[in-house]
Design a protein around this motif. Structure first.
Motif, PDB file in Angstrom:
ATOM      1  N   GLY A  18       0.801  -1.214   0.000  1.00  0.00           N
ATOM      2  CA  GLY A  18       0.000   0.000   0.000  1.00  0.00           C
ATOM      3  C   GLY A  18       0.833   1.263   0.000  1.00  0.00           C
ATOM      4  N   VAL A  19       0.364   2.245   0.767  1.00  0.00           N
ATOM      5  CA  VAL A  19       0.981   3.565   0.803  1.00  0.00           C
ATOM      6  C   VAL A  19       1.126   4.007   2.259  1.00  0.00           C
ATOM      7  N   VAL A  20       2.237   4.685   2.541  1.00  0.00           N
ATOM      8  CA  VAL A  20       2.452   5.265   3.871  1.00  0.00           C
ATOM      9  C   VAL A  20       2.365   6.787   3.727  1.00  0.00           C
ATOM     10  N   TYR A  21       1.487   7.392   4.518  1.00  0.00           N
ATOM     11  CA  TYR A  21       1.272   8.840   4.484  1.00  0.00           C
ATOM     12  C   TYR A  21       1.782   9.504   5.757  1.00  0.00           C
ATOM     13  N   ARG A  22       2.201  10.748   5.629  1.00  0.00           N
ATOM     14  CA  ARG A  22       2.333  11.622   6.797  1.00  0.00           C
ATOM     15  C   ARG A  22       0.919  12.138   6.992  1.00  0.00           C
ATOM     16  N   ALA A  23       0.374  11.982   8.196  1.00  0.00           N
ATOM     17  CA  ALA A  23      -1.017  12.353   8.442  1.00  0.00           C
ATOM     18  C   ALA A  23      -1.159  13.027   9.794  1.00  0.00           C
ATOM     19  N   ARG A  24      -2.222  13.750   9.943  1.00  0.00           N
ATOM     20  CA  ARG A  24      -2.537  14.423  11.207  1.00  0.00           C
ATOM     21  C   ARG A  24      -3.698  13.678  11.845  1.00  0.00           C
ATOM     22  N   ASP A  25      -3.464  13.131  13.041  1.00  0.00           N
ATOM     23  CA  ASP A  25      -4.524  12.480  13.816  1.00  0.00           C
ATOM     24  C   ASP A  25      -5.273  13.608  14.519  1.00  0.00           C
TER      25      ASP A  25
END
Length: 80
Positions: A18-25
């Motif tokens: 898949g894909v790894v994202y930088r994300a904001r929880d």
């Protein structure tokens, strides 16, 4: 774009699953790495990977924060 309670910031990496994202929880107000599995048949492998990582305590292993499902892609969040 968003995925559940995560705001996707940018792509960190693409991998075989898949894909790894930088994300904001947004629930916990922190930046995380969010790994999303794009093929449903690989979801059991993701859960196994997240559970294995969550059970270990080592400085070279990133701990998993959460495992879940959002509009079919399975995901887990971890420390960035």
């Amino acid at each position: 774009p968003a995925a559940g309670h995560f705001e996707l910031i940018d792509i960190i990496a693409r991998c075989g699953m898949g894909v790894v994202y930088r994300a904001r929880d947004v629930k916990l107000s922190r930046t995380v790495a969010l790994k999303m599995i794009l093929a449903g048949r690989l979801a059991p492998a993701l859960r196994t990977e997240a559970e294995s990582a969550a059970s270990l305590d080592h400085p070279h292993i990133v701990p998993a924060h959460e495992v879940g499902l959002h509009d079919e892609p399975h995901y887990f969040s971890m420390r960035l």
